[in-house]
Design a protein around this motif. Sequence first.
Motif, mmCIF file in Angstrom:
data_model
loop_
_atom_site.group_PDB
_atom_site.id
_atom_site.type_symbol
_atom_site.label_atom_id
_atom_site.label_comp_id
_atom_site.label_asym_id
_atom_site.label_seq_id
_atom_site.Cartn_x
_atom_site.Cartn_y
_atom_site.Cartn_z
ATOM 1 N N GLY A 79 -31.336 -6.143 16.423
ATOM 2 C CA GLY A 79 -31.066 -6.711 15.112
ATOM 3 C C GLY A 79 -30.541 -5.636 14.184
ATOM 4 O O GLY A 79 -29.700 -4.817 14.559
ATOM 5 N N ARG A 80 -31.056 -5.598 12.990
ATOM 6 C CA ARG A 80 -30.633 -4.614 11.999
ATOM 7 C C ARG A 80 -31.161 -3.225 12.378
ATOM 8 O O ARG A 80 -32.284 -3.078 12.849
ATOM 9 C CB ARG A 80 -31.156 -5.014 10.623
ATOM 10 N N ASN B 62 -35.347 -5.986 14.904
ATOM 11 C CA ASN B 62 -34.843 -4.960 13.983
ATOM 12 C C ASN B 62 -35.420 -3.601 14.368
ATOM 13 O O ASN B 62 -36.610 -3.484 14.678
ATOM 14 C CB ASN B 62 -35.215 -5.296 12.539
#
Length: 239
Positions: A156-157, A175
């Motif tokens: 993810g991020r 993330n």
Amino acid sequence: MSGRRDSTHHLEIDGVSVPVRIRANARARRMILRTDSQGPEGGAGVVVTLPRGVSVREALRWTATQGTWIRRQLAKLPDRVEFEPGAVVPFLGVDHAIAAAPDARRGVWAEAGTIFVSGRPEHLARRLADWLKREARARITECVHVKTAQLGAEAGRISIRDPKSRWGSCAPGGNLNFSWRLVLTPDFVFDYVVAHEVAHLKELNHGPRFWELVEGLTAETERARAWLNAFGAGLHRYG
């Protein structure tokens, strides 16, 4: 005050006020005391891990009885290294001297064991810190992409931060968080930390399957872990 949130206090030890950061951890089985070279106020201090059922007042009272140990451990901590001309900092695991280049118009760059910082001298520390964080983000992002492709996973991020006690973390949603200070470490350490967090995209635990994934993503797991145990805390003295 409930006493269960992270908080900072002060204890006087041999006439010196020492910052004490209390960190609540419901999984801890006992109080744990460690030194911190980069305390909440910029100087050295100590961190107390607080288990469930122990109050902040009790933790501070216990910490006060450890004055001799605290004094000895703080004396062993290496001096802070400010970002200023002449200081030496590791970049990719190799020591580099910081040099001001006020008349250059190249921003910040590393060359032959020196990190040059152009611009006005009063902005040198901030510009160097910003450059190191950009380098960390670029290198970590590239490494994550390589390893997720190898693992068949999707991140993810990706966030770059400056945590006190973790080099990286993986949230259940995928993330990833990393310390910018990884850009100070040798390649095999950098590679291991990224591999560790990418492996968590498949296994959110530290079981046998997880370690099989890590060892498939990086070559020197044990050596990297030993390096971080020996030298990792010292990276927090830079900047």
